[in-house]
Design an enzyme around this catalytic site. Structure first.
Site, PDB file in Angstrom:
ATOM      1  N   SER A 168     -82.524 -80.391  11.882  1.00  0.00           N
ATOM      2  CA  SER A 168     -83.790 -79.831  12.336  1.00  0.00           C
ATOM      3  C   SER A 168     -84.884 -80.218  11.353  1.00  0.00           C
ATOM      4  O   SER A 168     -84.612 -80.410  10.157  1.00  0.00           O
ATOM      5  CB  SER A 168     -83.703 -78.302  12.417  1.00  0.00           C
ATOM      6  OG  SER A 168     -84.977 -77.717  12.668  1.00  0.00           O
ATOM      7  N   TYR A 228     -81.947 -70.492   8.095  1.00  0.00           N
ATOM      8  CA  TYR A 228     -81.684 -71.563   9.066  1.00  0.00           C
ATOM      9  C   TYR A 228     -82.090 -72.897   8.450  1.00  0.00           C
ATOM     10  O   TYR A 228     -81.363 -73.890   8.547  1.00  0.00           O
ATOM     11  CB  TYR A 228     -82.457 -71.293  10.350  1.00  0.00           C
ATOM     12  CG  TYR A 228     -82.340 -72.375  11.393  1.00  0.00           C
ATOM     13  CD1 TYR A 228     -81.191 -72.503  12.164  1.00  0.00           C
ATOM     14  CD2 TYR A 228     -83.386 -73.282  11.619  1.00  0.00           C
ATOM     15  CE1 TYR A 228     -81.082 -73.492  13.132  1.00  0.00           C
ATOM     16  CE2 TYR A 228     -83.281 -74.271  12.579  1.00  0.00           C
ATOM     17  CZ  TYR A 228     -82.137 -74.378  13.336  1.00  0.00           C
ATOM     18  OH  TYR A 228     -82.028 -75.362  14.286  1.00  0.00           O
ATOM     19  N   LYS A 251     -79.695 -76.246   7.615  1.00  0.00           N
ATOM     20  CA  LYS A 251     -79.970 -77.569   8.160  1.00  0.00           C
ATOM     21  C   LYS A 251     -80.250 -78.585   7.054  1.00  0.00           C
ATOM     22  O   LYS A 251     -79.920 -79.767   7.196  1.00  0.00           O
ATOM     23  CB  LYS A 251     -81.138 -77.494   9.134  1.00  0.00           C
ATOM     24  CG  LYS A 251     -80.803 -76.748  10.422  1.00  0.00           C
ATOM     25  CD  LYS A 251     -79.628 -77.367  11.168  1.00  0.00           C
ATOM     26  CE  LYS A 251     -79.420 -76.739  12.529  1.00  0.00           C
ATOM     27  NZ  LYS A 251     -78.330 -77.401  13.297  1.00  0.00           N
TER      28      LYS A 251
END
Length: 262
Positions: free
Chosen positions: A150, A163, A167
């Site tokens: 991401s 998050y 990633k």
């Protein structure tokens, strides 16, 4: 010359596993790989959901099989590989797409259970599944691993801190795989999507204020649809990208060059 270039995209005879493939980006990538000739294993937690996607592909004359797998369960990962080998004889392409983000908020308010869940699904599972595929790819003399990371792993936004950490680690895992496994003909690359209109990102694009903040900063001025990722994945899966490994490809409408949410 044109015919020769086209042939480099041909995936006929290749076997691909796509996790998180019952919808969104994963489903779109699976369809793209199948359209280029690959035999595709559709994997996600729900057997009915993966069967539906596989049936849809087969109805279009494509080769696909649905195998339910919760990537957070190592026994499920082993079963996924065993069934893939039993059905298609091996694996050439692995797309680690399954991910989770059950929390939107600040780091200091996140508990250990959420930390463990995010890191397990977003990092440990791709690590384990790639390691299971490694000996099969090595024996065949090559393979392609595509990790769906991401842009949050490259530049974090408020509320998505952990998050982003998961990633970012997945991006480094990709580079480490490329360094260690390149001698066996195994390539590993990462795709970093920006805002894509999927159920996974619904909390962002369904909020008009957040969506407006994001799109106003994008050169494209809009979010993407899932099928705008599939072409890049097909390129990385094929011989057209034979000299690409350890690379990080953004598909973000210009987010990384034009800024975004701080």
């Amino acid at each position: 010359m044109l015919e020769r270039i086209q042939q480099k995209f041909d995936l006929t005879g290749k076997v691909a596993i796509v996790t998180g493939a019952s919808k969104g980006i994963g489903e779109s990538i699976a369809r793209g790989l199948a359209q280029f000739g690959a035999k595709v294993v559709i994997s996600s937690r729900n057997q009915e959901a993966v069967d539906q996607v596989a049936n849809n592909l087969r109805s279009d004359g494509l080769e696909a099989k649905g195998i339910a797998c919760h990537v957070g369960d190592v026994l499920h990962l082993h079963n996924l590989l065993e069934q893939t080998v039993e059905t298609y004889g091996g694996v050439d392409i692995l797309v680690n797409n399954a991910a989770t983000n059950p929390y939107y908020g600040t780091l200091e308010n996140m508990d250990q259970g959420l930390f463990d869940k995010i890191m397990h699904i977003n990092l440990k599972a791709p690590f384990l599944l790639a390691n299971l595929c490694y000996p099969l790819m090595k024996e065949k003399g090559g393979g392609s691993i595509i990790n769906i990371a991401s842009v949050e792993g490259m530049k974090p936004s408020a509320g998505l801190g952990l998050y982003s950490v998961s990633k970012a680690a997945l991006i480094m895992l990709t580079k480490s795989q490329a360094v260690e496994w390149g001698k066996h003909g195994i390539r590993s690359n990462a795709i970093c999507p920006g805002l894509i209109k999927t159920k996974f990102s619904a909390a962002l694009w369904q909020n008009e204020k957040i969506l407006d903040q994001i799109t106003r900063h994008l050169p494209t001025g809009r979010m993407a649809l899932p099928d705008e990722l599939s072409g890049l994945a097909c390129f990385l899966a094929s011989d057209a990208s034979s000299y690409c490994t350890g690379s990080v490809f953004t598909a973000d409408g210009g987010h990384m060059v034009a800024g975004g949410l701080a």
